[in-house]
Design an enzyme around this catalytic site. Structure first.
Site, PDB file in Angstrom:
ATOM      1  N   ASN A 190      -1.127   5.332   3.208  1.00  0.00           N
ATOM      2  CA  ASN A 190      -1.330   6.041   1.942  1.00  0.00           C
ATOM      3  C   ASN A 190      -2.556   6.928   2.073  1.00  0.00           C
ATOM      4  O   ASN A 190      -3.605   6.472   2.517  1.00  0.00           O
ATOM      5  CB  ASN A 190      -1.525   4.981   0.832  1.00  0.00           C
ATOM      6  CG  ASN A 190      -1.695   5.604  -0.544  1.00  0.00           C
ATOM      7  OD1 ASN A 190      -1.680   6.823  -0.682  1.00  0.00           O
ATOM      8  ND2 ASN A 190      -1.845   4.759  -1.548  1.00  0.00           N
ATOM      9  N   SER A 206       0.847  -1.188   0.000  1.00  0.00           N
ATOM     10  CA  SER A 206       0.000   0.000   0.000  1.00  0.00           C
ATOM     11  C   SER A 206       0.892   1.251   0.000  1.00  0.00           C
ATOM     12  O   SER A 206       1.821   1.366   0.794  1.00  0.00           O
ATOM     13  CB  SER A 206      -0.869  -0.010   1.245  1.00  0.00           C
ATOM     14  OG  SER A 206      -1.587   1.172   1.280  1.00  0.00           O
ATOM     15  N   GLY A 207       0.630   2.141  -0.940  1.00  0.00           N
ATOM     16  CA  GLY A 207       1.417   3.379  -1.030  1.00  0.00           C
ATOM     17  C   GLY A 207       2.627   3.245  -1.906  1.00  0.00           C
ATOM     18  O   GLY A 207       3.440   4.178  -2.027  1.00  0.00           O
ATOM     19  N   THR A 263      -1.587   2.512  -8.088  1.00  0.00           N
ATOM     20  CA  THR A 263      -2.677   3.252  -8.733  1.00  0.00           C
ATOM     21  C   THR A 263      -2.112   4.363  -9.609  1.00  0.00           C
ATOM     22  O   THR A 263      -2.604   4.608 -10.715  1.00  0.00           O
ATOM     23  CB  THR A 263      -3.624   3.816  -7.650  1.00  0.00           C
ATOM     24  OG1 THR A 263      -4.008   2.727  -6.832  1.00  0.00           O
ATOM     25  CG2 THR A 263      -4.832   4.448  -8.268  1.00  0.00           C
ATOM     26  N   GLU A 320       0.378  -7.929   2.464  1.00  0.00           N
ATOM     27  CA  GLU A 320       0.192  -7.061   3.633  1.00  0.00           C
ATOM     28  C   GLU A 320       0.605  -7.814   4.887  1.00  0.00           C
ATOM     29  O   GLU A 320       0.124  -8.924   5.146  1.00  0.00           O
ATOM     30  CB  GLU A 320      -1.257  -6.589   3.733  1.00  0.00           C
ATOM     31  CG  GLU A 320      -1.559  -5.462   2.756  1.00  0.00           C
ATOM     32  CD  GLU A 320      -2.901  -4.777   2.997  1.00  0.00           C
ATOM     33  OE1 GLU A 320      -3.667  -5.226   3.872  1.00  0.00           O
ATOM     34  OE2 GLU A 320      -3.169  -3.792   2.285  1.00  0.00           O
ATOM     35  N   GLY A 380      -0.776  -5.481  -2.694  1.00  0.00           N
ATOM     36  CA  GLY A 380       0.378  -6.382  -2.563  1.00  0.00           C
ATOM     37  C   GLY A 380       0.308  -7.067  -1.210  1.00  0.00           C
ATOM     38  O   GLY A 380      -0.658  -6.904  -0.457  1.00  0.00           O
ATOM     39  N   SER A 426      -5.407   5.463  -0.457  1.00  0.00           N
ATOM     40  CA  SER A 426      -5.221   4.020  -0.582  1.00  0.00           C
ATOM     41  C   SER A 426      -6.441   3.376  -1.239  1.00  0.00           C
ATOM     42  O   SER A 426      -7.584   3.623  -0.853  1.00  0.00           O
ATOM     43  CB  SER A 426      -4.999   3.448   0.814  1.00  0.00           C
ATOM     44  OG  SER A 426      -4.776   2.076   0.709  1.00  0.00           O
ATOM     45  N   SER A 427      -6.181   2.540  -2.229  1.00  0.00           N
ATOM     46  CA  SER A 427      -7.293   1.840  -2.888  1.00  0.00           C
ATOM     47  C   SER A 427      -7.720   0.726  -1.958  1.00  0.00           C
ATOM     48  O   SER A 427      -6.911  -0.130  -1.622  1.00  0.00           O
ATOM     49  CB  SER A 427      -6.826   1.237  -4.215  1.00  0.00           C
ATOM     50  OG  SER A 427      -5.977   2.123  -4.888  1.00  0.00           O
TER      51      SER A 427
END
Ligand SMILES: Nc1ncnc2c1ncn2[C@@H]1O[C@H](COP(=O)(O)OP(=O)(O)OP(=O)(O)O)[C@@H](O)[C@H]1O
Ligand SMILES: [Mg+2]
Length: 1025
Positions: free
Chosen positions: A157, A107-108, A112, A391, A389, A160-161
């Site tokens: 993030n 994340s981050g 995206t 986690e 990805g 974050s998605s």
């Protein structure tokens, strides 16, 4: 210039396969670090792109840069995601094979952003048309909408998605994007009702409150302040400086219009968003029986309106549970905890299903209406997978379990496809395959997904079985079923040492990327994802069109239990794998350099962690299993041919032979390379680097040589152009001059010919043969005349005129001069001239001293009034004195000379002696005037003698005889009465007596009485005579 070698030292290698020490993680990280320091965020592992989030804007996403990568071979330019995008696009076009780009990372890490940049790249570089522009816009604009509903601020993030996304872009046969389709995975619904500290709910809630117009908020029953809503305050950070919700709202609203939402759809959608906020604010209190009662009626009112449901039905549904057992409906009240659970479940369900509806809506707007022909597919597809990805948190729950399972699947796919493609390449090139040692993670995938024995199966079973199933019973079941699995561990199964690191409610999976410990708390609930039946029913009756579509009535009648969340996810993943397997993959592995979202900070520990969890070392090992470098013979020869005299500048034979000659010349040892069917394979990076360095040196000398050749060529070309230009100008000018000269000559010849002809015919009447000549003669005469015109009336010169021109011009000229002269003349001068003319008429050629008088001007009077006695003047009082002159009077008898004055008035001539008027001769009595023809000054005024008063004729001498006589003749009007005599003059001396004056010429003037009694006048001879 920086040599390739030193540059390599500074910025590292741009492809990890060229790392000498490719098994060393430290060398790998060092290479990343060097490049990151130089803002080189992209590096390849073969065809996989590794990207490190720079956390700052870099100037590498410009349109010019996009153009740089367009249609260029992968290895010719520095690593970039545009190269990956372009490479996939070109394969799609040339081979018409579907492609996919898999973007993964923490994340981050920038997944995206990478997806958006790839979409922008296609939007700019793909062919366009009106229709394509609309699709491009919609593809790009789908992002702000899905991000508003599916992204949230997390600790990692700010954007974050919170869902996985796979997006297909369809390209037509021309390569233009014509449609698209999105698949979404596992939206993190729990965020709707709960957020960890420092995190927020989905952006849309804050955007609506910040950016929504007052009118809209009023309609939705909302207040601007997010603190008012329980679902927005859990994370204690409703407002963050790094996020501009108001601005994002505007962008999102515009995007909704582009995608094709009309106003009422927007209103319906936002009503649902608002209803979630109101749901969050529904509170309960327990009655005496401990049953929950709704205490916030107001919220129910709003909810009823926004969700378009019956308020009381909704209220009841929130505090009751309906079960159908054996065909009978059983309704039981809920306690406080259950009611809150039901409320939250409803909020999650409403939001989650609305999100899926939104994705569907976007898909409809992106759908390509394909013309279908049997056996022919009009479009090819490029998929972009932006999915979470690996986690690994402090506490990992059901979500992390799903996410990590997804990554296991992707890794499996990656290994399979990479190894497969490697093997295929070796095979097709005819090179012996050397088996690669790698970790096959199928065993972990099986552990999770296997039927009956897999974790998901066990979880589902636990969810479905009757009785009191809990998270703990699930863990026990797990321990029982998979206890012997090498990748599974729990507190109970662990040895003494590891047990300490495991809680009793936890299990640990050894993923391909590393160990992750999951807490089973909430697994069952999350997997069940239950919404009580009566709430479902209420929603099915909603008149809000979106809710109505989201809650299908068939769900109520369907006897089958709905699929659990994990099974749903497993199934959708397996579909995704199918999709990806059918396509040619490219990979982008994203990493973040630090947890603080800071630029220029490279946290080695964090990077090492990601290198490990992304399996990059494994990646590299597979890629470097055999040969570090491979290239098509044409490409290799083209690049290095200058290093061998036989291949430079051109090689006429087959590229294969050319490369063979080249590597022999370069001294490659047999173990360093292999010749495939179409490619050369180089085993060690150092071999390639040596060749590269040799090329660098060679380039220098080649450049100089090329420069010199080019300069010579350029100069010569310039010289030849100039020479050609000079010759052209010269010949043109010479032609012009020649033509001018010829024309002049022709003209001259014609002129001369005409002239001669004219000359011959000059005496003929005007005719074509002589008109030119005559005109010319006339013209030249006139031109000559213009230059030599007489200057004044006395100038008698005149050029000889041609025969055709008579004297007319001369006369005209003279008249003109005379006229001009006359016009300028003054009255005095006129008088003078008139007198002179008269004098001339009288005397010219008749009297010898006349010529001397001509240049002397006549004077008005020779005596002023002061010289005349006043008495005389008095006597003449009435008469104007016209002229006075001193004269000598000769007596009529003795001819004695006496000085007198002769005065002329208008009517008479008067002889005066001092004060005495001696004689007055009225002009009427003046019969004539006699004068000699000689040069003397004597004259006689003849007087009528009948009048006794008259003494007789008067003999006078005046020094100005011509002047005196002229004036007298004019005044007395006796011009014709002046007699100029030769020899002698007779005159009357009074009383009938007569006197005679004889004139003779002599040497000097002498006036004396002669012996014969005559007056003899000897007049001097003048030269002029
Ligand atoms: N190439 C880039 N250039 C500049 N900044 C970037 C780049 N990539 C990412 N960022 C920064 O990092 C932030 C996070 O990126 P992004 O949202 O793409 O992460 P993500 O991998 O999608 O994370 P998540 O899994 O949480 O959705 C972005 O908001 C942006 O500020
Ligand atoms: Mg993202």
């Amino acid at each position: 210039m920086e040599s390739a070698l030193t540059a390599r030292d500074r910025v590292g290698v741009q492809d990890f396969v060229l790392l000498e020490n490719f098994t060393s993680e430290a060398a790998f990280i060092e290479n990343l670090r060097k490049r990151f320091k130089e803002n080189l965020i992209y590096t390849y592992i073969g065809s996989v792109l590794v990207s490190v989030n720079p956390y700052k804007e870099l100037e590498i996403y410009t349109k010019q840069n996009m153009e740089r990568y367009r249609g260029v071979s992968f290895y010719e330019v520095s690593p970039h995601l545009y190269a990956i995008a372009d490479n996939s696009y070109r394969s799609l076009r040339t081979e018409r094979k579907d492609q996919c780009i898999l973007i993964s990372g923490e994340s981050g890490a920038g997944k995206t952003e990478a997806t958006k940049k790839i979409l922008q790249y296609y939007a700019v570089t793909c062919p366009a048309s009106q229709q394509v522009e609309t699709v491009k816009d919609r593809l790009l604009q789908s992002n702000p909408v899905l991000e508003a509903f599916g992204n949230a601020k997390t600790l990692r993030n700010d954007n974050s998605s919170r869902f996985g996304k796979y997006m297909d872009v369809q390209f037509d046969y021309r390569g233009a994007p014509v449609g698209g389709h999105i698949l979404n995975y596992l939206l993190e619904k729990s965020r709707v009702v709960h957020q960890n500290h420092g995190e927020r709910n989905f952006h849309i809630f804050y955007q609506l409150l910040e950016g929504g117009e007052e009118d809209l908020l009023r309609r939705l029953g909302l207040e601007k302040n997010p603190q008012q809503y329980h679902y927005l305050v859990k994370g204690h950070c409703a407002r963050v400086s790094s996020i501009n919700d108001k601005n994002e709202w505007k962008i999102m609203r515009r995007a909704l219009s582009v995608i094709g939402f009309n106003d009422s759809e927007v209103e319906d959608l936002l009503s649902i968003v608002a209803s979630v906020l109101h749901l969050g604010n529904v509170q309960f209190a327990a009655d005496e029986q401990g049953n929950a009662q709704v205490t916030t009626e107001n919220q129910i009112k709003y909810l009823a309106r926004l969700l378009a449901v019956d308020g009381s039905v909704l209220r009841d549904a929130l505090i009751h549970k309906k079960i159908i057992a054996k065909g009978e409906e059983l309704v039981s009240p809920l306690n406080l905890e259950q009611a809150a659970y039901a409320r939250d479940a409803l909020a999650k369900a409403v939001y989650g299903r609305t999100f899926s509806w939104l994705v569907n809506k976007v898909n409809k707007s992106l759908a390509y209406k394909e013309e279908k022909f049997p056996g022919w597919r009009s479009t090819t597809v490029l998929g972009l997978l932006d999915i979470y990805g690996f986690e690994v948190f402090q506490h990992n729950s059901f979500e992390q379990f799903c996410i990590n399972y997804c990554n296991e699947k992707l890794q499996q796919l990656f290994i399979e496809l990479t190894l497969k493609s490697e093997q295929e390449e070796y095979e097709s090139e005819g090179i012996a395959w050397e088996p690669v040692q790698y970790f096959n993670n199928k065993i972990i995938c099986d552990l999770v997904e296997e039927k009956f024995k897999g974790i998901i199966s066990i979880l589902d079973e636990e969810c479905l079985r009757p009785g009191d199933a809990t998270d703990t019973t699930f863990l026990e079941k797990l321990e029982e079923t998979v206890k012997n699995h090498p990748h599974f561990l729990t507190h109970k199964l662990a040895d003494q040492k590891t047990r300490k690191s495991l809680g009793r409610e936890e299990f640990r999976l050894s993923h391909y990327a590393g160990d992750v410990t999951y807490s089973v708390a909430g697994f069952l609930d999350k997997n069940n994802d239950l919404l009580f039946r009566n709430l479902k029913e209420t929603m099915c009756n909603s008149e809000n069109p979106i809710i109505n579509q989201c809650f299908d009535r068939t769900e109520l009648t369907d006897k089958k239990r709905p699929e659990t969340a994990a099974t749903q996810f497993k199934n959708s993943l397996s579909k995704l794998m199918e999709i990806l397997m059918s396509k040619e993959p490219s990979y982008i592995r994203c990493m973040k350099p630090n947890d603080a979202k800071q630029a220029d900070r490279f946290d080695e520990v964090l990077i090492r962690h990601q290198v490990k969890y992304l399996g990059l070392m494994e990646n590299l090992r597979v890629r470097r299993a055999g040969f570090a470098y491979r290239r098509k013979y044409e490409v290799f020869l083209q690049r290095y041919k200058s290093l061998c005299p036989e291949t430079w500048p051109t090689w006429d034979g087959r590229p294969y032979d050319g490369v063979a000659v080249l590597v022999k010349h370069l001294g490659y040892k047999p173990e360093e390379y292999k010749m495939g069917r179409t490619k050369i394979f180089i085993r060690f990076p150092k071999t390639l680097f040596a060749t590269e360095d040799a090329l660098e040196v060679r380039k220098q000398s080649l450049a100089t040589k090329m420069q010199a050749t080019w300069r010579g060529f350029y100069r010569r070309k310039k010289f030849l152009t100039m020479k050609h230009s000079a010759i052209t100008i010269q010949s043109w000018w010479r032609g012009t001059l020649g033509r001018r000269k010829a024309a002049k000559r022709k003209w001259a010849v014609e002129t001369i010919r005409r002239f001669i002809k004219g000359f011959i015919y000059r005496n003929h009447p005007r005719c074509p043969e002589n008109e030119y000549f005559l005109d010319y003669i006339r013209f030249s005469f006139l031109m000559n005349l213009k230059r030599n015109l007489p200057k004044n009336v006395l100038d008698k010169s005149w050029p000889t005129p041609p025969p055709s021109l008579c004297e007319l011009l001369r006369r005209l000229c003279m008249q003109n001069m005379v006229w001009t002269y006359c016009k300028r003349i003054s009255p005095e001068w006129k008088q003078q001239l008139e007198q002179k003319v008269i004098a001339s008429e009288i005397f010219k050629g008749k009297k010898d001293n006349y010529p001397q008088s001509v240049p002397r001007l006549f004077i008005n009077t020779r005596l002023g009034r002061e010289e005349i006695n006043t008495k005389v003047l008095q006597a003449l009082e009435n008469e104007a004195l016209k002229y006075a002159v001193p004269v000598v009077k000769y007596d009529r008898r003795g001819y004695k000379a006496r000085a007198r004055q002769l005065l002329l008035t208008q009517s008479s001539a008067i002889v005066v002696e001092d004060s005495k008027i001696k004689q007055r001769i009225d002009y009427s009595n003046l019969t004539g005037i006699s004068v000699s023809s000689l040069s003397d000054n004597l004259f006689v005024l003849h007087v009528h003698c009948e009048d006794n008063k008259q003494k007789g004729d008067v003999v006078l001498q005046s020094d100005h005889v011509i002047e005196t006589l002229t004036k007298t003749a004019i005044l007395a009007n006796k011009i014709n009465n002046i007699n100029i005599n030769q020899g002698s003059i007779k005159f009357t001396a009074g009383q009938g007596k007569e006197g005679i004056i004889d004139f003779i010429s002599g040497s000097e003037l002498l006036i004396a009485k002669a012996k014969n009694g005559h007056l003899t006048v000897v007049a001097p001879r003048l030269n002029s005579r």
